[in-house]
Design a protein around this motif. Structure first.
Motif, PDB file in Angstrom:
ATOM      1  N   GLU A   1       8.830   3.317   3.383  1.00 12.93           N
ATOM      2  CA  GLU A   1       7.810   4.674   3.242  1.00 12.93           C
ATOM      3  C   GLU A   1       6.402   3.452   4.237  1.00 12.93           C
ATOM      4  O   GLU A   1       5.927   2.640   4.369  1.00 12.93           O
ATOM      5  CB  GLU A   1       6.243   4.934   2.429  1.00 12.93           C
ATOM      6  N   GLY A   2       5.827   4.797   5.126  1.00 12.16           N
ATOM      7  CA  GLY A   2       4.659   3.985   5.981  1.00 12.16           C
ATOM      8  C   GLY A   2       4.547   4.950   7.131  1.00 12.16           C
ATOM      9  O   GLY A   2       5.774   4.874   8.234  1.00 12.16           O
ATOM     10  N   GLU A   3       3.284   5.545   8.397  1.00 17.24           N
ATOM     11  CA  GLU A   3       3.403   6.365   8.776  1.00 17.24           C
ATOM     12  C   GLU A   3       3.037   6.108   9.615  1.00 17.24           C
ATOM     13  O   GLU A   3       3.798   5.707  11.361  1.00 17.24           O
ATOM     14  CB  GLU A   3       2.629   7.186   9.012  1.00 17.24           C
TER      15      GLU A   3
ATOM     16  N   ASP B   1       4.296  -5.621   3.458  1.00 16.98           N
ATOM     17  CA  ASP B   1       3.138  -4.309   4.386  1.00 16.98           C
ATOM     18  C   ASP B   1       2.387  -5.407   4.917  1.00 16.98           C
ATOM     19  O   ASP B   1       2.113  -4.981   6.176  1.00 16.98           O
ATOM     20  CB  ASP B   1       2.810  -3.527   3.590  1.00 16.98           C
TER      21      ASP B   1
ATOM     22  N   ALA C   1       5.725  12.257   5.924  1.00 13.51           N
ATOM     23  CA  ALA C   1       5.497  12.452   4.681  1.00 13.51           C
ATOM     24  C   ALA C   1       6.696  13.882   3.810  1.00 13.51           C
ATOM     25  O   ALA C   1       6.732  14.284   3.253  1.00 13.51           O
ATOM     26  CB  ALA C   1       4.319  12.819   3.668  1.00 13.51           C
TER      27      ALA C   1
ATOM     28  N   SER D   1       1.033  -1.487   0.024  1.00 11.40           N
ATOM     29  CA  SER D   1       0.206  -0.111  -0.396  1.00 11.40           C
ATOM     30  C   SER D   1       1.035   1.244  -0.461  1.00 11.40           C
ATOM     31  O   SER D   1      -0.352   2.396  -0.193  1.00 11.40           O
ATOM     32  CB  SER D   1      -0.712   0.227   0.495  1.00 11.40           C
ATOM     33  N   TRP D   2       2.216   0.699   0.358  1.00 15.92           N
ATOM     34  CA  TRP D   2       2.618   1.788   0.451  1.00 15.92           C
ATOM     35  C   TRP D   2       4.772   1.875  -0.480  1.00 15.92           C
ATOM     36  O   TRP D   2       4.007   0.626  -0.870  1.00 15.92           O
ATOM     37  CB  TRP D   2       3.385   2.791   1.332  1.00 15.92           C
TER      38      TRP D   2
END
Length: 426
Positions: free
Chosen positions: A24-26, A75, A334, A19-20
């Motif tokens: 990435e990934g918060e 993920d 981001a 999904s990223w």
């Protein structure tokens, strides 16, 4: 206080979809990123990892070889691991929760869709019964991961108390169990999972002060050059920023320069820091851990990212977009204000960019000076000669997503061990 760790190896069906973009990934915890990096650091230089392990690892030196390909971040495996870490941490048992691989209840069929927005993984919303009982064999660990994705070829799982990411990882890799052969066993199953040549993907769940879960799988199809990166404080109290690069196992072809990373930098809060190869098992630079420890900053919530340049002049960034964060309440954002540290290279003319960065000398050594190339001397030795009057811009390599395809079936084995970390028993 007793600290415990569990390990399991098995098979099920999994096929994640990212999904990223990569890195990435918060919602990915900082500790999860560190454990991913430490796993690849151990796989990069197995001899170094086992030498730190102690005498009880001596029998395993012949089992793994010098180096292994990395495991890439997945993920879907992360979501499966984070869900389980949340579930067992919230189930009444010891002070850290209930440590087991199978879920302590029958999971609702919608947990993958519901987690974490609708249900945060706690038994009240995730269990059919509305509650969990420690020791109860509910949904199996394989079925639990299968709820989050499909198409799996094989998997393994490690669980331990989440103290610090380094201590948790060392409890797995340095466990005291010994092998009498090279097969998976309950005596050293955590280390065997970490150094399993069949695994290519990893997700790590983390609940601070409670439990951490490593979920591995095989069958992925990954191509990222930078596989993992983060910062952490080592056992001597030194703050490290590290990332890992991997370009494959192909033998060096003297007629073709492979796209290896020859120079690495850390962009930290607007400051540029050169990085050195600190884990390297051969001179080909195909499997390297890069690091820098002197960033000279006591600031908090500092954005940073890693970059490497390959011999084709392409720059690879980690994470793909956005920024990792130092001393912040999350691990990725981001937004940030630090700029690239790699912008141009020297060459005599534009078409020579690729051959200028870096070049492979015949003595088997990669040089990563931007303004030099390999030159054969009259006595048969090789040296570096500088270019001049150069201004050659480097184009950036576009970001790419990973796609996972799983088609083969691996043998199934299950092992379980509980151990007290103070004694490091496997």
């Amino acid at each position: 206080m007793k600290w415990w760790s569990l390990v399991v190896l098995g098979a099920c069906v999994l096929s994640p979809t990212a999904s990223w973009a990569y890195g990435e990934g918060e919602d990915i915890p900082w500790a999860s990123r560190v454990i991913h990096l430490l796993t690849n650091e151990a796989r990069c230089d197995i001899g170094e990892a086992l030498s730190e392990c102690g005498a009880h690892c001596d029998a395993e030196w012949s089992c793994y070889g010098l180096s292994l390909p990395p495991v890439y971040w997945d993920d879907e495996l992360y979501r499966a691991a984070q869900f389980h870490a949340t579930m067992v941490s919230a189930t009444e048992g010891a002070s850290w929760g209930c440590m087991q691989h199978d879920s302590p209840c029958t999971l609702k069929s919608t947990v993958a869709q519901d987690f974490p927005a609708v249900c945060d993984g706690r038994p009240a919303c995730a269990c059919e019964e509305g509650a969990a009982v420690c020791g109860q064999k509910g949904t199996s660990f394989g079925d639990r991961i299968g709820m989050f994705a499909s198409g799996m070829t094989g998997m393994g799982e490690n669980i331990a108390v989440a103290s610090t990411p380094l201590a948790t990882f060392e409890s797995w890799i340095f466990e005291d169990g010994e092998l009498t052969g090279c097969e998976f066993s309950s005596a050293n199953g955590h280390r065997r999972n970490i150094l399993n040549s069949g695994y290519d993907s990893l997700g790590v769940g983390w609940i601070e002060g409670k439990q951490s879960v490593q979920d591995f799988k095989s069958g992925g199809d990954h191509h990222e050059i930078i596989t993992s990166g983060s910062h952490y404080v080592d056992g001597d109290g030194v703050l490290w920023f590290k990332f890992h690069t991997y370009v494959g196992k192909a033998e060096i072809d003297e007629s073709t320069l492979r796209p290896i990373i020859g120079k690495a930098t850390l962009s930290f809060g607007g400051e540029c820091h050169s990085m050195e190869p600190i884990r390297l098992v051969d001179s080909s630079f195909s499997n390297v851990v890069w690091g820098v420890s002197d960033v000279g900053s006591s600031k908090t919530c500092v954005p940073y990212f890693f970059e490497g340049i390959d011999d084709d002049g392409r720059v690879t960034r980690y994470p793909t977009t956005g920024y990792l964060l130092y001393q912040c309440d999350k691990a990725w954002s981001a937004e940030g204000q630090t700029e690239s540290c790699i912008k141009s290279a020297s060459c005599t003319q534009a078409e020579k960019c690729a051959s200028a960065l870096p070049l492979y000398c015949q003595q088997g050594r990669w040089e990563y000076a931007y303004d030099q190339f390999c030159k054969e001397n009259s006595d048969g030795t090789w040296s570096m000669e500088a270019f001049s009057n150069c201004d050659c811009q480097i184009s950036r390599k576009p970001a790419s997503l990973s796609w996972w395809m799983c088609l083969i079936v691996l043998p199934v084995g299950i092992a379980l061990s509980a151990r007290r970390l103070g004694r490091r028993e496997g």
